[in-house]
Design a protein around this motif. Structure first.
Motif, PDB file in Angstrom:
ATOM      1  N   GLY A   1       4.139   8.775  -6.036  1.00  0.00           N
ATOM      2  CA  GLY A   1       2.859   8.254  -6.499  1.00  0.00           C
ATOM      3  C   GLY A   1       2.997   7.064  -7.429  1.00  0.00           C
ATOM      4  O   GLY A   1       4.114   6.679  -7.804  1.00  0.00           O
ATOM      5  N   PRO A   2       1.871   6.474  -7.832  1.00  0.00           N
ATOM      6  CA  PRO A   2       0.507   6.814  -7.415  1.00  0.00           C
ATOM      7  C   PRO A   2       0.182   6.273  -6.025  1.00  0.00           C
ATOM      8  O   PRO A   2       0.851   5.362  -5.535  1.00  0.00           O
ATOM      9  N   PHE A   3      -0.844   6.862  -5.400  1.00  0.00           N
ATOM     10  CA  PHE A   3      -1.261   6.465  -4.057  1.00  0.00           C
ATOM     11  C   PHE A   3      -2.603   5.734  -4.105  1.00  0.00           C
ATOM     12  O   PHE A   3      -3.506   6.116  -4.853  1.00  0.00           O
ATOM     13  N   ASP A   4      -2.706   4.705  -3.280  1.00  0.00           N
ATOM     14  CA  ASP A   4      -3.986   4.001  -3.167  1.00  0.00           C
ATOM     15  C   ASP A   4      -5.048   4.919  -2.579  1.00  0.00           C
ATOM     16  O   ASP A   4      -6.213   4.860  -2.959  1.00  0.00           O
ATOM     17  N   LEU A   5      -4.631   5.768  -1.646  1.00  0.00           N
ATOM     18  CA  LEU A   5      -5.550   6.696  -0.991  1.00  0.00           C
ATOM     19  C   LEU A   5      -4.775   7.916  -0.533  1.00  0.00           C
ATOM     20  O   LEU A   5      -3.663   7.793  -0.009  1.00  0.00           O
TER      21      LEU A   5
ATOM     22  N   GLN B   1      -6.958  -0.245   0.333  1.00  0.00           N
ATOM     23  CA  GLN B   1      -7.171  -0.842  -0.978  1.00  0.00           C
ATOM     24  C   GLN B   1      -8.542  -1.506  -0.962  1.00  0.00           C
ATOM     25  O   GLN B   1      -8.691  -2.655  -0.601  1.00  0.00           O
ATOM     26  N   GLY B   2      -9.526  -0.764  -1.311  1.00  0.00           N
ATOM     27  CA  GLY B   2     -10.885  -1.288  -1.283  1.00  0.00           C
ATOM     28  C   GLY B   2     -11.823  -0.334  -1.980  1.00  0.00           C
ATOM     29  O   GLY B   2     -11.504   0.842  -2.212  1.00  0.00           O
ATOM     30  N   ASN B   3     -13.006  -0.814  -2.331  1.00  0.00           N
ATOM     31  CA  ASN B   3     -13.988  -0.014  -3.050  1.00  0.00           C
ATOM     32  C   ASN B   3     -15.304   0.062  -2.281  1.00  0.00           C
ATOM     33  O   ASN B   3     -16.373  -0.113  -2.839  1.00  0.00           O
ATOM     34  N   SER B   4     -15.205   0.304  -0.991  1.00  0.00           N
ATOM     35  CA  SER B   4     -16.404   0.393  -0.161  1.00  0.00           C
ATOM     36  C   SER B   4     -17.258   1.587  -0.574  1.00  0.00           C
ATOM     37  O   SER B   4     -16.760   2.601  -1.064  1.00  0.00           O
ATOM     38  N   THR B   5     -18.559   1.448  -0.361  1.00  0.00           N
ATOM     39  CA  THR B   5     -19.497   2.521  -0.674  1.00  0.00           C
ATOM     40  C   THR B   5     -19.845   3.268   0.613  1.00  0.00           C
ATOM     41  O   THR B   5     -20.145   2.660   1.636  1.00  0.00           O
TER      42      THR B   5
ATOM     43  N   GLU C   1       0.815  -1.216   0.000  1.00  0.00           N
ATOM     44  CA  GLU C   1       0.000   0.000   0.000  1.00  0.00           C
ATOM     45  C   GLU C   1       0.849   1.266   0.000  1.00  0.00           C
ATOM     46  O   GLU C   1       1.954   1.286   0.527  1.00  0.00           O
ATOM     47  N   LYS C   2       0.246   2.310  -0.568  1.00  0.00           N
ATOM     48  CA  LYS C   2       0.822   3.652  -0.482  1.00  0.00           C
ATOM     49  C   LYS C   2      -0.271   4.609  -0.027  1.00  0.00           C
ATOM     50  O   LYS C   2      -1.328   4.705  -0.651  1.00  0.00           O
TER      51      LYS C   2
END
Length: 367
Positions: free
Chosen positions: A272-276, A355-359, A250-251
């Motif tokens: 970069g790039p950064f995950d978040l 690293q996730g795509n939570s809503t 992760e970054k």
């Protein structure tokens, strides 16, 4: 005239006594440290400086004008009508966590980060008021925290971005210092921690563009365009920064406080790039736009650092400017949509996977 001079003299004496004996103000940088800081490209004429010549040095009367403007300007919807409810987390869940890298937001810019088996705090301001004394500020928007400070388990590291009261809190430090393995700060901020009883061996101070290894993590102190100081006579005596936190997988980018400038692109190009990216978005005003981004600039800065998604921070905790408390999040969402940049908006206390795509909902809209 004599009466006026007596009143001024009394105020000066009270101020000096207050700042010298009240522990919240922290420590002062020694002459020896000042000599060492001369090696830093940011340190000139006895103070730390931004790459761009900001902020403008205000005279005493100008400082009074800004203070008067802040304390007398009425702001419609400047804070939530009711206390913000938080999502609670359990101390056992924190202590035994072995899952994917995650964050928990405490409001404003404070986070719990769990990554590669480590528990880390980012700018842990868990106090009630972002000021040296409770009488000098308004209460935070959330009376409760996702977890009580006393219930936090062992803390592997604490990372601070600068020494302002809404990021570095004396009472919080006193409650966590004996359960914290190590503290990471920009140059000079460690002097406050040492004044509060933390051993110098447990503090690492970094300059911009310096990296340090923390077991399997790489921590990088990166630029910001801001300022520092905890009392009237020690402005810019300590450095301010943003942080890059890298694991094998992760970054993460943590902006700290900053005006919009070219350093965001430089950080993105180098790391970069950064995950978040956790991006400052709140407590802004055109009077001080050099040191706090406007929401539209926050979105652009997210693009500059090459973030896959951003989370707006520095809002939802305290009223430190004259805007509607929902203004930051609404405006940054609108601009990010134009830039095709994903924005996440978790509630205070809600789990955030790096690293996730939570809503996440627009939870603030009906408050």
């Amino acid at each position: 005239m004599i009466l006026t001079l007596l009143i001024i003299s009394l105020l000066v004496v009270v101020y000096l006594a207050f700042t010298n004996f009240y522990p919240n103000f922290g420590g002062d940088v020694s002459k020896e440290k000042q000599l060492a800081y001369q090696k830093s490209a940011q340190y000139k004429n006895g103070k730390f400086n931004n790459t761009k010549a900001v902020p403008k040095e205000l005279s005493f009367s100008e400082k009074l004008d800004v203070a008067y403007y802040f304390f007398t300007t009425k702001v419609k919807n400047g804070r939530p009508k009711e206390d913000l409810k938080v999502q609670k987390i359990d101390s056992i869940d924190v202590a035994d966590y072995k899952g994917k890298a995650r964050l928990v937001w405490f409001g404003h810019s404070a986070f719990l980060l769990q990554i590669e088996g480590k528990t880390i705090l980012l700018d842990p301001m868990f106090g009630k008021v972002a000021a040296p004394h409770p009488m000098l500020g308004a209460d935070r928007f959330n009376a409760e925290l996702p977890i009580a400070i006393e219930k936090l388990p062992h803390i592997d590291a604490v990372i601070f971005s600068h020494d302002h009261y809404d990021h570095l809190d004396y009472e919080t430090v006193m409650k966590i210092k004996d359960k914290t393995k190590h503290f990471y700060t920009p140059l000079g901020v460690g002097e406050h921690l040492k004044a509060w009883g933390i051993s110098a061996s447990n503090i690492s101070e970094l300059d911009w563009w310096q990296d340090i290894q923390f077991d399997s993590l790489t921590l990088s102190c990166t630029p910001a365009q801001h300022f520092s100081g905890r009392k009237l006579n020690n402005g810019q005596s300590t450095l301010w920064c943003s942080w890059v936190i890298q694991s094998k997988e992760e970054k993460l980018f943590f902006s700290g406080d900053s005006g919009y400038a070219s350093h965001f692109k430089e950080i993105g190009d180098k790391y970069g790039p950064f995950d978040l990216a956790l991006m400052e978005c709140g407590q802004y005003n055109y009077k001080w736009s050099d040191i706090h981004m406007m929401p539209e600039e926050t979105a652009q800065a997210g693009v500059d650092v090459q973030a896959k998604k951003i989370m707006p921070i520095h809002w939802g905790g305290f009223k430190l400017a004259m805007h509607d408390w929902k203004d930051p999040i609404n405006r940054v969402q609108a601009k990010a949509k134009q830039l095709n940049l994903p924005v996440i908006t978790p509630k205070i206390g809600q789990e955030i996977l790096i690293q996730g795509n939570s809503t996440y909902s627009n939870w603030w809209q009906n408050l």
